[in-house]
Write a protein that holds these residues in place. Structure first.
Motif, mmCIF file in Angstrom:
data_model
loop_
_atom_site.group_PDB
_atom_site.id
_atom_site.type_symbol
_atom_site.label_atom_id
_atom_site.label_comp_id
_atom_site.label_asym_id
_atom_site.label_seq_id
_atom_site.Cartn_x
_atom_site.Cartn_y
_atom_site.Cartn_z
ATOM 1 N N ALA A 21 -24.041 -1.951 -11.556
ATOM 2 C CA ALA A 21 -23.169 -1.311 -12.544
ATOM 3 C C ALA A 21 -24.006 -0.375 -13.397
ATOM 4 N N ALA A 22 -23.356 0.715 -13.840
ATOM 5 C CA ALA A 22 -24.080 1.672 -14.675
ATOM 6 C C ALA A 22 -24.296 1.134 -16.084
ATOM 7 N N ASN A 23 -23.310 0.372 -16.608
ATOM 8 C CA ASN A 23 -23.427 -0.159 -17.965
ATOM 9 C C ASN A 23 -22.874 -1.588 -17.972
ATOM 10 N N PRO A 24 -23.677 -2.579 -17.604
ATOM 11 C CA PRO A 24 -23.176 -3.958 -17.509
ATOM 12 C C PRO A 24 -22.674 -4.517 -18.837
ATOM 13 N N GLU A 25 -23.308 -4.155 -19.949
ATOM 14 C CA GLU A 25 -22.883 -4.705 -21.239
ATOM 15 C C GLU A 25 -21.509 -4.174 -21.642
ATOM 16 N N GLU A 26 -21.197 -2.953 -21.290
ATOM 17 C CA GLU A 26 -19.854 -2.437 -21.568
ATOM 18 C C GLU A 26 -18.810 -3.163 -20.723
ATOM 19 N N ILE A 27 -19.161 -3.448 -19.480
ATOM 20 C CA ILE A 27 -18.252 -4.222 -18.632
ATOM 21 C C ILE A 27 -18.046 -5.625 -19.221
ATOM 22 N N LEU A 28 -19.110 -6.233 -19.725
ATOM 23 C CA LEU A 28 -18.995 -7.546 -20.355
ATOM 24 C C LEU A 28 -18.078 -7.503 -21.569
ATOM 25 N N TYR A 29 -18.208 -6.472 -22.390
ATOM 26 C CA TYR A 29 -17.346 -6.335 -23.567
ATOM 27 C C TYR A 29 -15.882 -6.190 -23.167
ATOM 28 N N LEU A 37 -16.508 -11.972 -14.319
ATOM 29 C CA LEU A 37 -17.883 -11.523 -14.083
ATOM 30 C C LEU A 37 -18.359 -11.878 -12.681
ATOM 31 N N ASP A 38 -17.852 -12.978 -12.132
ATOM 32 C CA ASP A 38 -18.192 -13.294 -10.738
ATOM 33 C C ASP A 38 -17.625 -12.237 -9.788
ATOM 34 N N LYS A 39 -16.440 -11.731 -10.106
ATOM 35 C CA LYS A 39 -15.852 -10.688 -9.266
ATOM 36 C C LYS A 39 -16.620 -9.367 -9.419
ATOM 37 N N TYR A 40 -17.015 -9.032 -10.640
ATOM 38 C CA TYR A 40 -17.755 -7.790 -10.859
ATOM 39 C C TYR A 40 -19.178 -7.873 -10.307
ATOM 40 N N ASP A 41 -19.752 -9.081 -10.269
ATOM 41 C CA ASP A 41 -21.066 -9.308 -9.664
ATOM 42 C C ASP A 41 -22.142 -8.409 -10.281
ATOM 43 N N ILE A 42 -22.299 -8.549 -11.603
ATOM 44 C CA ILE A 42 -23.272 -7.705 -12.314
ATOM 45 C C ILE A 42 -24.475 -8.504 -12.795
ATOM 46 N N GLY A 43 -24.655 -9.722 -12.308
ATOM 47 C CA GLY A 43 -25.849 -10.503 -12.619
ATOM 48 C C GLY A 43 -25.872 -11.125 -13.996
ATOM 49 N N ILE A 44 -24.712 -11.316 -14.628
ATOM 50 C CA ILE A 44 -24.616 -11.903 -15.968
ATOM 51 C C ILE A 44 -23.925 -13.259 -15.868
ATOM 52 N N SER A 45 -24.442 -14.242 -16.606
ATOM 53 C CA SER A 45 -23.840 -15.580 -16.679
ATOM 54 C C SER A 45 -23.445 -15.870 -18.123
#
Length: 335
Positions: free
Chosen positions: A119-127, A166-174
């Motif tokens: 992902a280009a911006n994982p923290e934005e996806i998390l938000y 987040l499991d579906k996006y698969d961006i390495g964040i738990s």
């Protein structure tokens, strides 16, 4: 020619020194205890280093190092900005009420390669995923649950939904934890009304609890009285049964005596009955054969026999008293 050759040689030496310097400067790196490093070879994640200390690699541009934090991070969702606005946290509950919700998400980078390249911006996806999860759960919950006792359940549901996204996006964040810090109503009038309703509900629950407590107390007292009455009745039952058995035994004994000596037994029973009915009366056994009435004064004879016995008992007590007095006097005279 010599000057040109010397120029090329000088340029070659400069390039060699630059290359050696580049190799010397880019062939090593350090990893702190709170960081983790990803070795990138020609733009592809090759290896993840988590051991702290000094490490070596191929020089740039063959290999490059990206360092990421290994510690737990925190995402604040819904807190007031510099201007005090909370528009982003306004949401509607399942029973069509407006609330403001503040949420804190604790997360961690568990797969650095995916975090860097998926992902280009994982923290934005998390938000965005946090916002979607919270709005979805609040939208299916009642306002009473969101403001009072249902916060823990809402937190668990938000965490589960956010983890699935987040499991579906698969961006390495738990996701480590989700804490619902505050849920507020939009204005003071609504808050006052809801507080009044909550207080009334609490008063109702208090009264119900007091009534249940009184009911349990009265039920226990009634059960105790019931047990006491039953126990007393059982005791009386047992006593009457034993009394009846004793009466039956006495009757059987008298019946056996009556079968052997009916006349004597009949007279004895008559006398005993008279003594019970008239305990203070004198009883005489009379024979009315002939013209002269004859009787046997049993009571008088019993009283006459009792008098000498009492006189003898009194004389014996007086004798023992005199002897004890004589012994006491003899002891005093010897002193």
């Amino acid at each position: 020619m010599m000057s040109l050759k010397r120029g090329f040689t000088l340029i070659g030496m400069v390039l060699a020194v630059a290359i050696l310097a580049l190799v010397a400067l880019t062939s090593w790196y350090t990893v702190d205890e709170s960081d983790q490093a990803v070795i990138i070879t020609f733009g592809k994640a090759d290896q993840t280093i988590t051991d702290p200390g000094l490490h070596f690699k191929l020089p740039w541009p063959i290999q490059n190092v990206e360092k990421l934090a290994r510690e737990t991070k925190k995402l604040d969702f819904g807190f007031k900005d510099v201007d005090g606005n909370k528009n982003e946290t306004k949401m509607i509950t399942g029973d069509e009420n407006i609330v403001f919700a503040d949420l804190v998400v604790q997360w961690k980078i568990t797969e650095p390669e995916k975090y860097l390249f998926h992902a280009a911006n994982p923290e934005e996806i998390l938000y965005d995923a946090t916002s979607a999860s919270l709005r979805s759960i609040i939208g299916s919950s009642r306002i009473d649950d969101a403001l009072t006792t249902g916060k823990a359940e809402i937190e668990g549901d938000v965490r589960d939904l956010l983890t699935d996204l987040l499991d579906k996006y698969d961006i390495g964040i738990s996701i480590l934890a989700v804490n619902l810090k505050d849920v507020e109503l939009p204005n003071e009038e609504v808050r006052s009304a809801f507080t009044a309703v909550t207080d009334a509900r609490e008063t109702m629950n208090t009264k119900i609890n007091e009534a249940n407590k009184y009911e349990n107390k009265r039920m226990n007292e009634a059960e105790g009285e019931k047990s006491a009455i039953i126990s007393k009745a059982e005791g009386e039952k047992a006593a009457r049964i034993e009394s009846a058995r004793g009466s039956v035994a006495v009757f059987n004994s008298l019946y056996e005596q009556y079968k052997s000596n009916p006349d004597i037994t009949r007279e004895r029973l008559t006398i005993e009955t008279l003594e019970q009915v008239l305990p203070g009366a004198d009883i005489y056994i009379m024979n009315d054969d002939g013209n002269t009435l004859k009787y046997l004064p049993l009571r008088s004879m019993e009283k006459e026999n009792e008098k000498p016995l009492k006189e003898n008992e009194n004389a014996e007590e007086q004798k023992q008293t005199d002897q004890s007095n004589d012994k006491e006097k003899g002891g005093e005279s010897s002193q």
